[in-house]
Design a protein around this motif. Structure first.
Motif, PDB file in Angstrom:
ATOM      1  N   GLY A  75       0.796  -1.223   0.000  1.00 25.96           N
ATOM      2  CA  GLY A  75       0.000   0.000   0.000  1.00 25.96           C
ATOM      3  C   GLY A  75       0.827   1.271   0.000  1.00 25.96           C
ATOM      4  N   ILE A  76       2.143   1.152  -0.051  1.00 27.22           N
ATOM      5  CA  ILE A  76       2.997   2.332  -0.041  1.00 27.22           C
ATOM      6  C   ILE A  76       2.898   3.067  -1.370  1.00 27.22           C
ATOM      7  CG2 ILE A  76       5.404   3.128  -0.036  1.00 27.22           C
ATOM      8  CD1 ILE A  76       6.033   1.102   2.060  1.00 27.22           C
ATOM      9  N   ASP A  77       2.644   4.349  -1.266  1.00 26.68           N
ATOM     10  CA  ASP A  77       2.612   5.203  -2.454  1.00 26.68           C
ATOM     11  C   ASP A  77       3.930   5.968  -2.487  1.00 26.68           C
ATOM     12  OD1 ASP A  77       1.873   6.645  -4.653  1.00 26.68           O
ATOM     13  OD2 ASP A  77       0.471   7.973  -3.604  1.00 26.68           O
ATOM     14  N   ALA A  78       4.921   5.402  -3.162  1.00 25.91           N
ATOM     15  CA  ALA A  78       6.260   5.990  -3.173  1.00 25.91           C
ATOM     16  C   ALA A  78       6.245   7.345  -3.870  1.00 25.91           C
ATOM     17  CB  ALA A  78       7.239   5.062  -3.865  1.00 25.91           C
ATOM     18  N   PRO A  79       6.809   8.375  -3.225  1.00 27.34           N
ATOM     19  CA  PRO A  79       6.826   9.705  -3.836  1.00 27.34           C
ATOM     20  C   PRO A  79       7.758   9.757  -5.039  1.00 27.34           C
ATOM     21  CG  PRO A  79       8.155   9.679  -1.837  1.00 27.34           C
ATOM     22  CD  PRO A  79       7.482   8.334  -1.926  1.00 27.34           C
ATOM     23  N   THR A  80       7.452  10.643  -5.956  1.00 23.87           N
ATOM     24  CA  THR A  80       8.286  10.825  -7.142  1.00 23.87           C
ATOM     25  C   THR A  80       8.577  12.313  -7.323  1.00 23.87           C
ATOM     26  OG1 THR A  80       6.323  10.994  -8.572  1.00 23.87           O
ATOM     27  CG2 THR A  80       7.311   8.802  -8.298  1.00 23.87           C
ATOM     28  N   GLY A  81       9.598  12.607  -8.116  1.00 19.34           N
ATOM     29  CA  GLY A  81       9.872  13.992  -8.474  1.00 19.34           C
ATOM     30  C   GLY A  81      11.074  14.607  -7.792  1.00 19.34           C
ATOM     31  N   ALA A  82      11.373  14.186  -6.562  1.00 15.15           N
ATOM     32  CA  ALA A  82      12.507  14.768  -5.848  1.00 15.15           C
ATOM     33  C   ALA A  82      13.814  14.271  -6.465  1.00 15.15           C
ATOM     34  CB  ALA A  82      12.455  14.402  -4.370  1.00 15.15           C
ATOM     35  N   ALA A  83      14.746  15.191  -6.630  1.00 16.20           N
ATOM     36  CA  ALA A  83      16.035  14.832  -7.226  1.00 16.20           C
ATOM     37  C   ALA A  83      17.094  14.567  -6.167  1.00 16.20           C
ATOM     38  CB  ALA A  83      16.506  15.936  -8.170  1.00 16.20           C
ATOM     39  N   ASP A  84      17.035  15.270  -5.046  1.00 21.08           N
ATOM     40  CA  ASP A  84      18.033  15.146  -3.994  1.00 21.08           C
ATOM     41  C   ASP A  84      17.811  13.865  -3.208  1.00 21.08           C
ATOM     42  OD1 ASP A  84      20.161  16.518  -2.219  1.00 21.08           O
ATOM     43  OD2 ASP A  84      18.559  15.997  -0.805  1.00 21.08           O
ATOM     44  N   TRP A  85      18.894  13.128  -2.901  1.00 19.13           N
ATOM     45  CA  TRP A  85      18.764  11.853  -2.203  1.00 19.13           C
ATOM     46  C   TRP A  85      18.118  12.027  -0.841  1.00 19.13           C
ATOM     47  CZ3 TRP A  85      20.706  10.960   2.600  1.00 19.13           C
ATOM     48  CH2 TRP A  85      21.754  11.786   3.046  1.00 19.13           C
ATOM     49  N   ARG A  86      18.436  13.138  -0.171  1.00 26.72           N
ATOM     50  CA  ARG A  86      17.869  13.368   1.158  1.00 26.72           C
ATOM     51  C   ARG A  86      16.352  13.543   1.076  1.00 26.72           C
ATOM     52  NH1 ARG A  86      20.125  17.325   5.920  1.00 26.72           N
ATOM     53  NH2 ARG A  86      18.166  17.585   7.021  1.00 26.72           N
ATOM     54  N   ASP A  87      15.873  14.319   0.103  1.00 27.21           N
ATOM     55  CA  ASP A  87      14.433  14.522  -0.067  1.00 27.21           C
ATOM     56  C   ASP A  87      13.740  13.225  -0.472  1.00 27.21           C
ATOM     57  OD1 ASP A  87      14.701  17.192   0.560  1.00 27.21           O
ATOM     58  OD2 ASP A  87      14.814  17.850  -1.526  1.00 27.21           O
ATOM     59  N   ARG A  88      14.393  12.448  -1.324  1.00 30.30           N
ATOM     60  CA  ARG A  88      13.791  11.192  -1.771  1.00 30.30           C
ATOM     61  C   ARG A  88      13.677  10.200  -0.622  1.00 30.30           C
ATOM     62  NH1 ARG A  88      17.030   9.063  -6.838  1.00 30.30           N
ATOM     63  NH2 ARG A  88      15.336   7.507  -6.850  1.00 30.30           N
ATOM     64  N   LEU A  89      14.725  10.100   0.182  1.00 28.13           N
ATOM     65  CA  LEU A  89      14.708   9.159   1.308  1.00 28.13           C
ATOM     66  C   LEU A  89      13.706   9.608   2.373  1.00 28.13           C
ATOM     67  CD1 LEU A  89      16.120   6.516   1.987  1.00 28.13           C
ATOM     68  CD2 LEU A  89      17.832   7.816   3.274  1.00 28.13           C
ATOM     69  N   THR A  90      13.631  10.914   2.593  1.00 29.11           N
ATOM     70  CA  THR A  90      12.639  11.447   3.530  1.00 29.11           C
ATOM     71  C   THR A  90      11.221  11.116   3.061  1.00 29.11           C
ATOM     72  OG1 THR A  90      14.093  13.246   4.243  1.00 29.11           O
ATOM     73  CG2 THR A  90      11.729  13.565   4.560  1.00 29.11           C
ATOM     74  N   GLY A  91      10.987  11.283   1.770  1.00 29.73           N
ATOM     75  CA  GLY A  91       9.670  10.961   1.235  1.00 29.73           C
ATOM     76  C   GLY A  91       9.328   9.493   1.356  1.00 29.73           C
ATOM     77  N   LEU A  92      10.301   8.629   1.151  1.00 28.65           N
ATOM     78  CA  LEU A  92      10.071   7.190   1.290  1.00 28.65           C
ATOM     79  C   LEU A  92       9.766   6.816   2.736  1.00 28.65           C
ATOM     80  CD1 LEU A  92      12.884   5.970  -1.114  1.00 28.65           C
ATOM     81  CD2 LEU A  92      10.445   5.445  -1.371  1.00 28.65           C
ATOM     82  N   ALA A  93      10.481   7.419   3.672  1.00 30.28           N
ATOM     83  CA  ALA A  93      10.208   7.153   5.087  1.00 30.28           C
ATOM     84  C   ALA A  93       8.803   7.616   5.460  1.00 30.28           C
ATOM     85  CB  ALA A  93      11.250   7.846   5.968  1.00 30.28           C
ATOM     86  N   GLY A  94       8.403   8.770   4.958  1.00 29.02           N
ATOM     87  CA  GLY A  94       7.054   9.264   5.218  1.00 29.02           C
ATOM     88  C   GLY A  94       5.993   8.358   4.621  1.00 29.02           C
ATOM     89  N   ALA A  95       6.257   7.825   3.429  1.00 31.74           N
ATOM     90  CA  ALA A  95       5.307   6.913   2.803  1.00 31.74           C
ATOM     91  C   ALA A  95       5.190   5.612   3.586  1.00 31.74           C
ATOM     92  CB  ALA A  95       5.736   6.632   1.364  1.00 31.74           C
ATOM     93  N   LEU A  96       6.301   5.127   4.125  1.00 29.57           N
ATOM     94  CA  LEU A  96       6.273   3.927   4.963  1.00 29.57           C
ATOM     95  C   LEU A  96       5.432   4.179   6.212  1.00 29.57           C
ATOM     96  CD1 LEU A  96       7.127   1.108   5.880  1.00 29.57           C
ATOM     97  CD2 LEU A  96       9.298   2.099   6.663  1.00 29.57           C
ATOM     98  N   ARG A  97       5.649   5.311   6.853  1.00 24.32           N
ATOM     99  CA  ARG A  97       4.872   5.636   8.049  1.00 24.32           C
ATOM    100  C   ARG A  97       3.380   5.674   7.736  1.00 24.32           C
ATOM    101  NH1 ARG A  97       3.280  10.903   9.696  1.00 24.32           N
ATOM    102  NH2 ARG A  97       2.475  10.964  11.839  1.00 24.32           N
ATOM    103  N   GLN A  98       2.997   6.295   6.649  1.00 25.97           N
ATOM    104  CA  GLN A  98       1.581   6.381   6.304  1.00 25.97           C
ATOM    105  C   GLN A  98       0.990   5.004   6.030  1.00 25.97           C
ATOM    106  OE1 GLN A  98      -0.422   8.971   6.570  1.00 25.97           O
ATOM    107  NE2 GLN A  98       1.327  10.176   7.301  1.00 25.97           N
ATOM    108  N   ALA A  99       1.748   4.125   5.404  1.00 20.40           N
ATOM    109  CA  ALA A  99       1.261   2.769   5.139  1.00 20.40           C
ATOM    110  C   ALA A  99       1.043   2.011   6.442  1.00 20.40           C
ATOM    111  CB  ALA A  99       2.247   2.027   4.246  1.00 20.40           C
ATOM    112  N   LEU A 100       1.947   2.185   7.405  1.00 20.79           N
ATOM    113  CA  LEU A 100       1.793   1.518   8.701  1.00 20.79           C
ATOM    114  C   LEU A 100       0.610   2.100   9.470  1.00 20.79           C
ATOM    115  CD1 LEU A 100       5.557   1.316   9.791  1.00 20.79           C
ATOM    116  CD2 LEU A 100       4.166  -0.502   8.769  1.00 20.79           C
TER     117      LEU A 100
END
Length: 227
Positions: A75-100
């Motif tokens: 059910g994770i909706d992985a974010p797209t569009g961010a170019a910076d690794w820090r922003d991308r990883l932050t978005g993935l962590a946020g998506a994981l939290r929302q799925a949980l």
């Protein structure tokens, strides 16, 4: 009037059991009653089958929880569009939290399971890829991915535990206020507005930002070397 194209089970025959339906039913029970109330017998009753029929797909409850965790990860909706690794990883962590958070006790279900399904491995692959593409070594990328996942799961465990007090009622911040006020805790008293804030999103975002800053600082040090 029933749809003639819809097959009807033979009279007296139990409903057809399959793994996907079993997991979805387990998640429904989880959302309704929580993890502690989810038993193989209750699940079998909800499916209209004998408990022994479940063991065709799940040898133990731990196997069931692993399959539920995999479904949560799907059910994770992985974010797209961010170019910076820090922003991308932050978005993935946020998506994981929302799925949980999308399922009651979702973090408890996920914690300790070791799914090797495509959803879980796909999430880990994406996180690790973000870091390797940013220049992290294989080992640092793996350990950083694990650290971010562990922080996210641990934070969400606490978040969901606080959100479900005794009887399913939200935890009362007045209990903490009363305990702090009854003793000599001047620093905690000053911090009480933040500590009793029922919105856990700022806590998560702050902690994740600290973690990202530490990861970034370590990466810079590793590439530059000690002075």
């Amino acid at each position: 009037m029933s749809d003639p194209s819809t097959p009807r089970p033979a009279r007296g025959r139990p409903p057809r059991l399959d793994q996907a339906r079993t997991v979805e039913t387990a998640l429904t029970l989880l959302d309704g009653s929580g993890l502690d109330a989810l038993t193989m017998r209750r699940l079998a009753d909800a499916l209209g089958v004998q408990a022994g029929a479940l063991y065709r797909y799940f040898r133990t409850k731990e196997d069931l929880l692993t399959a539920m965790a995999e479904r949560i990860m799907a059910g994770i909706d992985a974010p797209t569009g961010a170019a910076d690794w820090r922003d991308r990883l932050t978005g993935l962590a946020g998506a994981l939290r929302q799925a949980l958070l999308a399922h009651r006790d979702g973090a408890r279900v996920f914690a300790g399971t070791h799914s090797t399904g495509p959803a879980t491995l796909g999430f880990a692959e994406t996180c690790t890829g973000v870091l390797r593409e940013a220049g992290f070594s294989d080992a640092d990328a793996a350990r950083t991915m694990v650290a971010v996942v562990h922080f996210t799961v641990g934070h969400t465990l606490e978040e969901q535990a606080v959100g479900e007090g005794e009887g399913g009622l939200p935890a009362d911040p007045e209990v903490l206020r009363g305990a702090v006020s009854s003793g000599a805790y001047p620093h905690l008293t000053a911090a009480l507005p933040t500590l009793t804030d029922p919105d856990y999103a700022p806590h998560f975002e702050f902690g994740l930002a600290l973690l990202m800053s530490g990861i970034e600082a370590r990466a810079r040090f590793t590439r530059r070397g000690p002075c």
